[in-house]
Every structure is written in structure tokens, then in C-alpha cells.
Design a protein around this motif. Structure first.
Motif, PDB file in Angstrom:
ATOM      1  N   UNK A 154       0.710  -1.182   0.076  1.00 59.21           N
ATOM      2  CA  UNK A 154      -0.023  -0.048  -0.174  1.00 59.21           C
ATOM      3  C   UNK A 154       0.778   1.180   0.097  1.00 59.21           C
ATOM      4  N   UNK A 155       1.053   2.091  -1.113  1.00 59.08           N
ATOM      5  CA  UNK A 155       1.464   3.118  -1.146  1.00 59.08           C
ATOM      6  C   UNK A 155       1.002   4.327  -0.448  1.00 59.08           C
ATOM      7  N   UNK A 156      -0.175   4.220   0.100  1.00 61.13           N
ATOM      8  CA  UNK A 156      -0.480   5.151   0.938  1.00 61.13           C
ATOM      9  C   UNK A 156      -0.506   4.942   2.572  1.00 61.13           C
ATOM     10  N   UNK A 199     -16.802   3.129   3.819  1.00 62.76           N
ATOM     11  CA  UNK A 199     -16.259   4.296   3.342  1.00 62.76           C
ATOM     12  C   UNK A 199     -15.573   5.076   4.481  1.00 62.76           C
ATOM     13  N   UNK A 200     -14.265   5.529   4.215  1.00 62.71           N
ATOM     14  CA  UNK A 200     -13.847   6.344   5.221  1.00 62.71           C
ATOM     15  C   UNK A 200     -14.387   7.722   4.865  1.00 62.71           C
ATOM     16  N   UNK A 201     -15.207   8.326   5.526  1.00 65.20           N
ATOM     17  CA  UNK A 201     -15.743   9.605   5.459  1.00 65.20           C
ATOM     18  C   UNK A 201     -14.773  10.785   6.098  1.00 65.20           C
ATOM     19  N   UNK A 257      -9.965  11.259   2.641  1.00 63.48           N
ATOM     20  CA  UNK A 257      -8.680  10.385   2.234  1.00 63.48           C
ATOM     21  C   UNK A 257      -8.787  10.672   0.892  1.00 63.48           C
ATOM     22  N   UNK A 258      -7.698  11.201   0.222  1.00 62.14           N
ATOM     23  CA  UNK A 258      -7.676  11.116  -1.133  1.00 62.14           C
ATOM     24  C   UNK A 258      -6.146  11.242  -1.587  1.00 62.14           C
ATOM     25  N   UNK A 259      -5.969  11.078  -2.952  1.00 57.77           N
ATOM     26  CA  UNK A 259      -4.729  10.940  -3.530  1.00 57.77           C
ATOM     27  C   UNK A 259      -4.699  11.571  -4.926  1.00 57.77           C
ATOM     28  N   UNK A 304     -14.697  11.078  -8.267  1.00 57.71           N
ATOM     29  CA  UNK A 304     -14.060  11.502  -7.045  1.00 57.71           C
ATOM     30  C   UNK A 304     -13.835  10.226  -6.045  1.00 57.71           C
ATOM     31  N   UNK A 305     -12.814   9.777  -6.004  1.00 59.87           N
ATOM     32  CA  UNK A 305     -12.613   8.616  -5.445  1.00 59.87           C
ATOM     33  C   UNK A 305     -12.232   8.558  -3.879  1.00 59.87           C
ATOM     34  N   UNK A 306     -12.436   7.409  -3.068  1.00 60.15           N
ATOM     35  CA  UNK A 306     -12.227   7.559  -1.715  1.00 60.15           C
ATOM     36  C   UNK A 306     -11.358   6.214  -1.341  1.00 60.15           C
ATOM     37  N   UNK A 307     -11.093   5.868   0.010  1.00 56.03           N
ATOM     38  CA  UNK A 307     -10.573   4.762   0.413  1.00 56.03           C
ATOM     39  C   UNK A 307     -11.803   3.942   1.219  1.00 56.03           C
ATOM     40  N   UNK A 308     -11.683   2.920   1.346  1.00 57.42           N
ATOM     41  CA  UNK A 308     -12.760   1.986   2.082  1.00 57.42           C
ATOM     42  C   UNK A 308     -11.902   1.230   2.975  1.00 57.42           C
TER      43      UNK A 308
END
Length: 116
Positions: free
Chosen positions: A15-17, A71-73, A77-79, A109-113
């Protein structure tokens, strides 16, 4: 992020994040128990599905059937992902097709879960 405080965490080594996620957890006053780590995405997801812990995965990742995602709200969280092309270089037809596809794709518009 406060909700993950004290959870068993299954660390995705590729995971690069991960450093950003660690910082977000700490900033929220939380801490997780890294109980296992692996480069194998399928192993991590199967352990999550088996109830052994949680992990963070990008929204559009391939996930095993039955994995529960949340979802992480907050925090957001974005990249940012960039496509960089060297000026003056000859581009192959394949590269030109790829660039065209990237430019025309309706990027969401993406997000992390959070996989639990």
C-alpha cells in the motif's frame, strides 16, 4: 478514524498510501494493533473476511466476494495521480491511445474504503 482505535490491523505491505493512513490514525488520537502484514492482497482480504482484523483498501480495488466495506468519510482521504509525458519525445500509437483514454475517462471522486 477514531473508530479504528484499538482494532487489529492487517497491513497491506504494497500500500503506497500506508504512511498517510498511519498519520491520519495518529492525528485522530487512535492507534491500531498491527497483527499481521503481507504483500499478498488476497491473504489480507481473506483474513479480514475471517474476522481477524481490518485493513484499508482503495475504493476501486478488486475485493473477494462477501467482504464488508465501509467508506472512510472523515477525515477526507484522497490522493492525486498524474500522467506525465516527456516533451519532444515520439509517442507510439499505443501510448497515444493510452493518453487519449486517460484524458477522456470520467474520473470519479474516489475514496478509500475500510474493509471489516
Amino acid at each position: 478514524m477514531p473508530e479504528v482505535n484499538g482494532e487489529n490491523y492487517l497491513l497491506r505491505l504494497n500500500c503506497e498510501y500506508q504512511n498517510n493512513i498511519d498519520d491520519l490514525i495518529r492525528q485522530s488520537g487512535g492507534d491500531v494493533n498491527v497483527c499481521y502484514q503481507s504483500e499478498r492482497e488476497d491473504w489480507i482480504q481473506n483474513m479480514v473476511a475471517g474476522g481477524l482484523g481490518i485493513c484499508f483498501i482503495p475504493e476501486f480495488s478488486a475485493v473477494i466476494p462477501g467482504l464488508e466495506l465501509r467508506p472512510v468519510i472523515e477525515p477526507d482521504v484522497w490522493r492525486e495521480i498524474n500522467l506525465v509525458i516527456m516533451s519532444g519525445r515520439r509517442m507510439s500509437p499505443a501510448l497515444m491511445s493510452f493518453i487519449k483514454a486517460v484524458r477522456e475517462y470520467p474520473w470519479p471522486a474516489s475514496r478509500f474504503d475500510l474493509a471489516v
